[in-house]
Design a protein around this motif. Sequence first.
Motif, PDB file in Angstrom:
ATOM      1  N   ALA A 252     -28.253  49.958  42.882  1.00 46.05           N
ATOM      2  CA  ALA A 252     -28.019  48.513  42.808  1.00 46.05           C
ATOM      3  C   ALA A 252     -27.507  47.950  44.124  1.00 46.05           C
ATOM      4  CB  ALA A 252     -27.034  48.209  41.679  1.00 46.05           C
ATOM      5  N   ARG A 253     -26.712  48.719  44.848  1.00 44.97           N
ATOM      6  CA  ARG A 253     -26.115  48.221  46.087  1.00 44.97           C
ATOM      7  C   ARG A 253     -27.157  47.913  47.164  1.00 44.97           C
ATOM      8  NH1 ARG A 253     -25.193  53.676  45.630  1.00 44.97           N
ATOM      9  NH2 ARG A 253     -25.999  55.011  47.311  1.00 44.97           N
ATOM     10  N   GLY A 305     -22.416  41.934  43.780  1.00 47.58           N
ATOM     11  CA  GLY A 305     -22.408  43.347  43.425  1.00 47.58           C
ATOM     12  C   GLY A 305     -21.225  44.077  44.005  1.00 47.58           C
ATOM     13  N   ARG A 306     -20.876  43.769  45.244  1.00 45.98           N
ATOM     14  CA  ARG A 306     -19.751  44.456  45.881  1.00 45.98           C
ATOM     15  C   ARG A 306     -18.423  44.007  45.295  1.00 45.98           C
ATOM     16  NH1 ARG A 306     -22.555  43.565  51.744  1.00 45.98           N
ATOM     17  NH2 ARG A 306     -24.422  44.754  51.207  1.00 45.98           N
ATOM     18  N   THR A 308     -17.978  43.008  42.219  1.00 41.43           N
ATOM     19  CA  THR A 308     -17.875  43.643  40.903  1.00 41.43           C
ATOM     20  C   THR A 308     -17.439  45.086  41.045  1.00 41.43           C
ATOM     21  OG1 THR A 308     -19.590  42.215  40.002  1.00 41.43           O
ATOM     22  CG2 THR A 308     -19.157  44.259  38.828  1.00 41.43           C
ATOM     23  N   LYS A 309     -18.046  45.803  41.988  1.00 39.04           N
ATOM     24  CA  LYS A 309     -17.691  47.199  42.206  1.00 39.04           C
ATOM     25  C   LYS A 309     -16.237  47.320  42.617  1.00 39.04           C
ATOM     26  CE  LYS A 309     -18.951  51.293  44.878  1.00 39.04           C
ATOM     27  NZ  LYS A 309     -19.852  51.849  45.895  1.00 39.04           N
TER      28      LYS A 309
END
Length: 323
Positions: A252-253, A305-306, A308-309
Amino acid sequence: MATWPKTLDQAGITDPALRRDYSEQRQLVAHYARAEYTAVRLLLPAPLVPDVIAATAFMHHSDNLIDQGPAEERIAALADWESRVHAALKSGEADEPVLRTLLDTLTRQPQLRQYVEDFLAGAPLEVKTAGFATEHDFQHYIDGYSLPAFLLIACLLGDGAPTAPYVAGCRTFIEASQRLDFLNDLAEDLAGGRLGIPEELLTRHGLTRTGLTGTGKDGAAVDGLRPLLGDQVRQIRSGLSASYGLVDLVPARNRPFVRALVSIQGLTLRAAARKGTALLDGSARPQVAAALRVLAREYAAARRGRDTKSAVSGSGPTAGKTA
C-alpha cells in the motif's frame, strides 16, 4: 516530504562518503529526469528513495554509454562497463559513485542483483536495434531490453523478489510505455535513422520510412500515417488501462507512486493523440497542470497512508498520550 538529509537517515545511510555519493546521484537524476525525480521524492517512503535513485542513476549511466556514436564504439564501451560492474559485484568495492551507491543499495535490496545482470545482458540488443521488421521483433526487444531496464526500478517497489504475476504486470506496462515512447519520439528517431514502429505496420498502411522523413511535402504519407497513429493510440491506451492492475500488486505504501506512473503516461498518450501527424515535427508533452494534479492527488493519498500507519504504530504525535 522528508528533507534529503533526513531521507538518508531514514534509509540508514550514515557513512559521510556514501551520503556524498548518494547526493551526487540525486543531483544527476533530478537534472535529467525532473518529473520522475519529483514523483519519487513526493510519493515513495523516504527509506526507499535513495535505493530508487541509485538504481535509476545506474540505468541512466549505462544507457548513456550505448546511446550515441558508431555501434562498434558503443559495444566496446558496454563491454568495458559490464566488466567493471561485474568486478564491483564480485568484490563489493568500486571507485565510481554510481557503482558505490549501487553496491550499498544491494545490501538492502538483494533482489536487485539479478536485474542488474539481466539488464546488462540485454543491453547489446539496444545498441544493435535501429528498427523492427515485425511485431515479433518489437516484442523480442521488450523482453530483452525494455523489461529488464524497468525491473531495475520495479523490483524495488514490492516486498522481496518480484512474483510472476508482478513481472507480467510490469511487462504489460513497459510494453505500452515503450510503444508510446517510440510513437512520441517519431521525429527524433527518424532524424537519427531509427524507427520504433514495425515496418510491417508501415507497409500495411502504405507507408515507408523514407516517405515519412519527407511527410511535410507528401500529403499521401500524412493520410496513411493518421490511421496508423490511431491504431497505435488505441493499443497503448488498452495496455495502460491494464497496467493499473500493478497497483494491487505492490504494498500500500508504494501504490500512489505506481498510480502516478501509469496516470502520467496516460497524459502523455493524450497529448500525443491530440498532436497526431504533427508528431513528425516533434514530441508531445503532457499538460503541466494535469500532471501536477496527478502528483497532488497521489501525494495526498500517500500522506493519508503514512499518517494512518503512524497512528496505528503509535509513532505519531499522539503516541504515549491518553485520551
